[in-house]
Write a protein that holds these residues in place. Structure first.
Motif, PDB file in Angstrom:
ATOM      1  N   LYS A 288      -4.797   3.231  -2.225  1.00 33.07           N
ATOM      2  CA  LYS A 288      -6.309   3.516  -2.050  1.00 33.07           C
ATOM      3  C   LYS A 288      -6.967   2.033  -2.182  1.00 33.07           C
ATOM      4  O   LYS A 288      -6.944   2.006  -3.466  1.00 33.07           O
ATOM      5  CB  LYS A 288      -6.940   4.240  -2.406  1.00 33.07           C
ATOM      6  CG  LYS A 288      -7.857   4.635  -2.263  1.00 33.07           C
ATOM      7  CD  LYS A 288      -8.410   6.589  -2.720  1.00 33.07           C
ATOM      8  CE  LYS A 288     -10.084   6.836  -1.940  1.00 33.07           C
ATOM      9  NZ  LYS A 288     -10.025   8.141  -2.483  1.00 33.07           N
ATOM     10  N   GLY A 289      -7.868   1.952  -2.297  1.00 29.57           N
ATOM     11  CA  GLY A 289      -8.683   0.436  -1.853  1.00 29.57           C
ATOM     12  C   GLY A 289      -8.042  -1.152  -2.250  1.00 29.57           C
ATOM     13  O   GLY A 289      -8.636  -1.909  -2.936  1.00 29.57           O
ATOM     14  N   GLN A 290      -6.795  -0.460  -1.545  1.00 27.66           N
ATOM     15  CA  GLN A 290      -6.630  -2.469  -1.465  1.00 27.66           C
ATOM     16  C   GLN A 290      -6.899  -3.004  -0.617  1.00 27.66           C
ATOM     17  O   GLN A 290      -7.737  -2.501   0.578  1.00 27.66           O
ATOM     18  CB  GLN A 290      -4.707  -2.175  -1.650  1.00 27.66           C
ATOM     19  CG  GLN A 290      -3.890  -1.776  -2.808  1.00 27.66           C
ATOM     20  CD  GLN A 290      -4.171  -2.200  -3.963  1.00 27.66           C
ATOM     21  OE1 GLN A 290      -4.328  -3.320  -3.553  1.00 27.66           O
ATOM     22  NE2 GLN A 290      -4.247  -1.868  -4.679  1.00 27.66           N
ATOM     23  N   LYS A 291      -6.651  -3.944   0.129  1.00 25.49           N
ATOM     24  CA  LYS A 291      -6.676  -4.707   0.577  1.00 25.49           C
ATOM     25  C   LYS A 291      -5.995  -5.306   1.886  1.00 25.49           C
ATOM     26  O   LYS A 291      -5.891  -5.929   2.960  1.00 25.49           O
ATOM     27  CB  LYS A 291      -7.643  -6.823  -0.266  1.00 25.49           C
ATOM     28  CG  LYS A 291      -8.166  -6.945  -0.583  1.00 25.49           C
ATOM     29  CD  LYS A 291      -8.594  -8.015  -1.280  1.00 25.49           C
ATOM     30  CE  LYS A 291      -9.806  -8.229  -1.653  1.00 25.49           C
ATOM     31  NZ  LYS A 291     -10.007  -9.589  -1.997  1.00 25.49           N
ATOM     32  N   TRP A 292      -4.550  -4.485   1.265  1.00 25.39           N
ATOM     33  CA  TRP A 292      -3.979  -4.302   2.499  1.00 25.39           C
ATOM     34  C   TRP A 292      -4.061  -3.028   3.401  1.00 25.39           C
ATOM     35  O   TRP A 292      -4.447  -2.055   2.410  1.00 25.39           O
ATOM     36  CB  TRP A 292      -2.370  -4.933   2.068  1.00 25.39           C
ATOM     37  CG  TRP A 292      -1.941  -3.984   1.098  1.00 25.39           C
ATOM     38  CD1 TRP A 292      -2.585  -5.020  -0.488  1.00 25.39           C
ATOM     39  CD2 TRP A 292      -1.564  -3.380   0.335  1.00 25.39           C
ATOM     40  NE1 TRP A 292      -2.036  -3.646  -1.094  1.00 25.39           N
ATOM     41  CE2 TRP A 292      -1.503  -2.728  -0.770  1.00 25.39           C
ATOM     42  CE3 TRP A 292      -1.054  -1.596   1.196  1.00 25.39           C
ATOM     43  CZ2 TRP A 292      -0.762  -2.287  -1.026  1.00 25.39           C
ATOM     44  CZ3 TRP A 292       0.032  -0.867   0.983  1.00 25.39           C
ATOM     45  CH2 TRP A 292      -0.544  -1.307  -0.418  1.00 25.39           C
ATOM     46  N   ARG A 293      -3.102  -2.651   4.394  1.00 18.90           N
ATOM     47  CA  ARG A 293      -2.757  -1.536   4.946  1.00 18.90           C
ATOM     48  C   ARG A 293      -1.625  -0.966   4.959  1.00 18.90           C
ATOM     49  O   ARG A 293      -0.546  -1.272   4.982  1.00 18.90           O
ATOM     50  CB  ARG A 293      -3.527  -1.257   6.583  1.00 18.90           C
ATOM     51  CG  ARG A 293      -3.320   0.042   6.969  1.00 18.90           C
ATOM     52  CD  ARG A 293      -4.387   0.064   8.493  1.00 18.90           C
ATOM     53  NE  ARG A 293      -3.425  -0.399   9.572  1.00 18.90           N
ATOM     54  CZ  ARG A 293      -3.393  -0.485  10.624  1.00 18.90           C
ATOM     55  NH1 ARG A 293      -4.493  -0.695  10.957  1.00 18.90           N
ATOM     56  NH2 ARG A 293      -1.978  -1.714  11.250  1.00 18.90           N
ATOM     57  N   TRP A 294      -1.742   0.802   4.612  1.00 22.10           N
ATOM     58  CA  TRP A 294      -0.379   1.583   4.262  1.00 22.10           C
ATOM     59  C   TRP A 294       0.145   2.404   4.682  1.00 22.10           C
ATOM     60  O   TRP A 294      -0.933   3.482   5.908  1.00 22.10           O
ATOM     61  CB  TRP A 294      -0.374   1.962   3.097  1.00 22.10           C
ATOM     62  CG  TRP A 294       0.645   3.244   2.692  1.00 22.10           C
ATOM     63  CD1 TRP A 294       1.857   2.705   2.897  1.00 22.10           C
ATOM     64  CD2 TRP A 294       0.605   4.016   2.408  1.00 22.10           C
ATOM     65  NE1 TRP A 294       2.888   3.623   2.611  1.00 22.10           N
ATOM     66  CE2 TRP A 294       1.910   4.995   1.699  1.00 22.10           C
ATOM     67  CE3 TRP A 294      -0.048   5.310   2.467  1.00 22.10           C
ATOM     68  CZ2 TRP A 294       2.387   6.199   1.830  1.00 22.10           C
ATOM     69  CZ3 TRP A 294       0.100   6.784   2.010  1.00 22.10           C
ATOM     70  CH2 TRP A 294       1.418   6.614   1.629  1.00 22.10           C
ATOM     71  N   CYS A 295       1.675   1.972   6.066  1.00 23.06           N
ATOM     72  CA  CYS A 295       0.882   2.933   6.713  1.00 23.06           C
ATOM     73  C   CYS A 295       2.727   3.498   6.063  1.00 23.06           C
ATOM     74  O   CYS A 295       3.860   2.902   6.559  1.00 23.06           O
ATOM     75  CB  CYS A 295       1.710   2.355   8.052  1.00 23.06           C
ATOM     76  SG  CYS A 295       0.309   1.426   8.538  1.00 23.06           S
TER      77      CYS A 295
END
Length: 86
Positions: free
Chosen positions: A51-58
């Protein structure tokens, strides 16, 4: 540049992927991290880390739960067949 980082661990158990994704995103790349979710309680920790990172978690759910039962079964069968063929 688009980058996809894949790990066979939960995100919380693989800090290297977490750090690499953050570094690549800071460098201006579009980063996606794909990880498995095997333990329901750890999925919440993974979500809070992402949450809140500049990358996306899938997340790929392979939990022994209602949502992940098919993925859990399919990956288990593939692993056993692969070991047998090897």
């Amino acid at each position: 540049m688009k980058i996809c980082s894949i790990t066979h661990h939960q995100l919380v158990n693989n800090p290297r992927v977490f750090r690499e994704a953050a570094a690549l995103a800071e460098a201006g790349h579009e980063v996606r991290v794909v990880s498995v979710c095997q333990i329901p309680s750890m999925r919440e920790i993974d979500a809070s880390l992402a949450k809140g990172q500049k990358w996306r978690w899938c997340p790929l759910t392979i939990e022994k739960s209602r949502e992940g039962m098919w993925n859990w079964f399919y990956t288990g069968v593939r692993k056993k067949i692969g070991k047998w063929l090897w």
